[in-house]
Design an enzyme around this catalytic site. Structure first.
Site, PDB file in Angstrom:
ATOM      1  N   HIS A 140      33.622  45.453  47.289  1.00 54.15           N
ATOM      2  CA  HIS A 140      34.686  44.642  46.675  1.00 54.15           C
ATOM      3  C   HIS A 140      34.105  43.701  45.616  1.00 54.15           C
ATOM      4  O   HIS A 140      33.714  42.577  45.897  1.00 54.15           O
ATOM      5  CB  HIS A 140      35.408  43.839  47.761  1.00 54.15           C
ATOM      6  CG  HIS A 140      36.688  43.221  47.293  1.00 54.15           C
ATOM      7  ND1 HIS A 140      37.790  43.066  48.103  1.00 54.15           N
ATOM      8  CD2 HIS A 140      37.054  42.698  46.098  1.00 54.15           C
ATOM      9  CE1 HIS A 140      38.759  42.492  47.429  1.00 54.15           C
ATOM     10  NE2 HIS A 140      38.338  42.244  46.203  1.00 54.15           N
ATOM     11  N   HIS A 157      34.538  42.363  41.435  1.00 55.42           N
ATOM     12  CA  HIS A 157      35.312  42.329  40.188  1.00 55.42           C
ATOM     13  C   HIS A 157      34.350  42.258  39.012  1.00 55.42           C
ATOM     14  O   HIS A 157      33.713  41.227  38.792  1.00 55.42           O
ATOM     15  CB  HIS A 157      36.258  41.128  40.169  1.00 55.42           C
ATOM     16  CG  HIS A 157      37.327  41.208  41.218  1.00 55.42           C
ATOM     17  ND1 HIS A 157      38.532  41.828  41.003  1.00 55.42           N
ATOM     18  CD2 HIS A 157      37.350  40.790  42.511  1.00 55.42           C
ATOM     19  CE1 HIS A 157      39.266  41.768  42.116  1.00 55.42           C
ATOM     20  NE2 HIS A 157      38.561  41.144  43.047  1.00 55.42           N
ATOM     21  N   LEU A 158      34.215  43.371  38.319  1.00 60.36           N
ATOM     22  CA  LEU A 158      33.500  43.352  37.042  1.00 60.36           C
ATOM     23  C   LEU A 158      34.620  43.062  36.049  1.00 60.36           C
ATOM     24  O   LEU A 158      35.741  43.481  36.253  1.00 60.36           O
ATOM     25  CB  LEU A 158      32.846  44.714  36.781  1.00 60.36           C
ATOM     26  CG  LEU A 158      31.827  45.151  37.843  1.00 60.36           C
ATOM     27  CD1 LEU A 158      31.367  46.577  37.581  1.00 60.36           C
ATOM     28  CD2 LEU A 158      30.633  44.201  37.887  1.00 60.36           C
ATOM     29  N   ASP A 195      44.571  45.176  44.016  1.00 58.62           N
ATOM     30  CA  ASP A 195      43.978  43.872  44.368  1.00 58.62           C
ATOM     31  C   ASP A 195      44.293  42.783  43.347  1.00 58.62           C
ATOM     32  O   ASP A 195      44.305  43.002  42.149  1.00 58.62           O
ATOM     33  CB  ASP A 195      42.454  43.991  44.531  1.00 58.62           C
ATOM     34  CG  ASP A 195      41.860  42.696  45.062  1.00 58.62           C
ATOM     35  OD1 ASP A 195      42.511  42.032  45.884  1.00 58.62           O
ATOM     36  OD2 ASP A 195      40.746  42.334  44.639  1.00 58.62           O
ATOM     37  N   ASP A 206      33.919  40.115  47.315  1.00 56.58           N
ATOM     38  CA  ASP A 206      35.030  39.736  46.427  1.00 56.58           C
ATOM     39  C   ASP A 206      34.483  38.926  45.249  1.00 56.58           C
ATOM     40  O   ASP A 206      35.087  37.936  44.823  1.00 56.58           O
ATOM     41  CB  ASP A 206      36.110  38.948  47.189  1.00 56.58           C
ATOM     42  CG  ASP A 206      37.442  38.925  46.434  1.00 56.58           C
ATOM     43  OD1 ASP A 206      37.546  39.550  45.358  1.00 56.58           O
ATOM     44  OD2 ASP A 206      38.388  38.271  46.925  1.00 56.58           O
ATOM     45  N   HIS A 248      34.587  33.699  36.934  1.00 55.97           N
ATOM     46  CA  HIS A 248      35.539  32.996  36.058  1.00 55.97           C
ATOM     47  C   HIS A 248      34.740  32.042  35.192  1.00 55.97           C
ATOM     48  O   HIS A 248      33.727  31.493  35.641  1.00 55.97           O
ATOM     49  CB  HIS A 248      36.542  32.183  36.878  1.00 55.97           C
ATOM     50  CG  HIS A 248      37.501  33.023  37.663  1.00 55.97           C
ATOM     51  ND1 HIS A 248      38.473  33.789  37.064  1.00 55.97           N
ATOM     52  CD2 HIS A 248      37.626  33.222  38.990  1.00 55.97           C
ATOM     53  CE1 HIS A 248      39.158  34.429  38.009  1.00 55.97           C
ATOM     54  NE2 HIS A 248      38.658  34.114  39.193  1.00 55.97           N
TER      55      HIS A 248
HETATM   56 ZN   LIG Z   1      42.265  40.161  46.663  1.00 58.32          ZN
HETATM   57 ZN   LIG Z   2      39.340  40.887  44.965  1.00 63.35          ZN
END
Ligand SMILES: [Zn+2]
Ligand SMILES: [Zn+2]
Length: 429
Positions: A62, A64-65, A153, A305, A309
């Site tokens: 899980h 995020h790129l 997601d 996750d 940011h």
């Molecule tokens: Zn999520």
């Molecule tokens: Zn996520």
């Protein structure tokens, strides 16, 4: 090139392996384990690892790129570098990019950008077109291109009917839907609903927002005999629901993030937006339930996750700051510190949750530590004490609440695709 990993403690629960030995790797392949002779050692670069642990390469399902779309906060390259630095040789990336991963074109773009890296990158396709919850994404096209799972997601799959259709479709491919469980009508708060949110006067998300969606998903999965993986589980009741679903033999799996088994909503008293994530940090009771779930196997894996940011965005007024924190470079240390050193999990169980189980859920082959196999390995020191320094992170952004935290347990090196990452450097091996 030839390298020798001298005196590593080789642990692979998938092979029932726990032994101290030497490993000879040549051109990225494991050539010999133990009994190395003079010839084996000639021209070899020898790494003295003195009992450090060598496991199958760790896998984070899980991540995020931010490429395509927000390359200012993370790219496929910087995210992969962060993964290697954190001890991971494989990651699965979420589809909430711009554009979303809802076409073969975007899957191919990610695959071509991640080619030739030590870290294998596996794209997760969107369940719905542009993650809007209206029309099903072209699932067959995405599977053919290489998507390993499906998720919207950021939000849950919008309706039970869409979820049902997607699950029925995915049965053909034996692939799961990864669910961000949050009821839309109860979403939108800035933290967990409870004593602390009342005290701080912040808009809050109740645990039932998570529990209701977990209930719906389990019911739909049972009805169609589909596979649902609950992402970033965080509420005590949700863990119990998964436990009961598993007892019934349903195809439900779950993951937890290090922040959800380490921190509570008390941290929000600082108003530091690095503690703002979704699902939000919950209470001590929930944290205990996460650990219980990990111990009894209700929670199959640990996933970060990882959500980069920019500083400017995170520094916005608390209720407007985006959700999410970095995770790749603190995950192994937090897991060793909080779970192994506090006697909740053995090292072998931890390797299952960080390497074996995520691959099982995504049908990705588990690296074997045997002669003739490709070397896909993580070497870590469960006892090294270190202080997290976000300035050293390979991620493009620095949004982590764990800066300056003292941890026991650290990644040392990773090996995969005929490459090694050691001492902050990549080398061809
Ligand atoms: Zn999520
Ligand atoms: Zn996520």
């Amino acid at each position: 090139m030839k390298i020798v990993l001298n005196k590593v403690r080789i642990i692979n629960p998938a092979q029932n392996l726990d032994e101290q030995n030497d490993i000879l790797i040549e051109d990225g392949i494991i050539r010999k384990i133990g009994n190395l002779n003079k010839e084996d050692l000639s021209n070899a670069k020898v790494f003295e690892f003195n009992g450090k642990i060598c496991s199958p390469g760790l896998f984070d399902m899980h991540v995020h790129l931010r490429e395509p779309g927000r390359e200012d906060t993370e790219t496929i390259l910087t995210g992969s570098n962060a993964a290697a630095s954190g001890g991971f040789t494989g990651i699965a990336c979420m589809p909430n990019t711009k554009p979303a991963i809802d076409s073969a074109e975007v899957v191919n773009f990610i695959k071509s950008k991640s080619e030739n890296h030590l870290v294998d990158v596996f794209p997760i396709g969107a369940v719905s077109k542009d993650r809007k919850g209206e029309n099903l994404a072209p699932i067959a096209e995405l599977v053919t291109a290489g998507a390993v799972a499906f998720s919207d997601d950021g939000v849950a799959v919008k309706t039970a009917s869409l979820l049902r259709n997607a699950l029925e479709y995915l049965k053909m491919y034996n692939l799961p839907i990864i669910e961000h469980c949050e009821d839309e009508s109860l979403a939108g708060g800035a933290m967990n609903e409870g004593k602390v949110s009342t005290m701080l006067g912040l808009p809050a998300i109740p645990t039932i927002a998570e529990d209701l969606t977990v209930m719906r998903d389990i019911a739909v999965a049972e009805y169609v005999d589909g596979k649902v993986h609950i992402a970033h589980i965080s509420s005590k009741n949700a863990v119990q629901l998964v436990r009961e679903a598993k007892a019934k033999g349903l195809k439900i799996t779950a993951e937890v993030t290090p922040h959800h088994f380490t921190l509570t909503d008390e941290a929000l008293i600082s108003y530091d937006s690095n503690y703002k994530m979704n699902p939000p940090l919950r209470t001590e009771e929930d944290v205990k339930a996460m650990i219980e779930g990990l111990k009894d196997g209700t929670i199959d894996c640990i996933a970060s996750d990882h959500a980069p940011h920019s500083i400017e965005e995170k520094e916005a007024e608390f209720i407007y700051a985006p959700n999410g924190i970095l995770g790749l470079e603190t995950q192994l240390g937090l897991a060793l510190n909080e779970l192994v050193h506090k006697n909740h999990l053995s090292i072998s169980q931890l390797i299952e949750k960080l390497s074996i189980n995520p691959r099982k859920i995504l049908n990705i082959p588990i690296p074997q530590i045997s002669v003739g196999e490709k070397a896909n390995l993580t070497i870590f020191d469960e006892n090294e004490i270190w202080t997290v320094d976000i300035k050293k992170f390979k991620s493009k952004t620095k949004n982590s609440p764990f800066d300056k935290r003292l941890l026991t347990g650290k990644p040392i090196a990773v090996i995969n695709n005929s490459k090694m990452h050691f001492d902050e450097k990549f080398t061809e091996i």
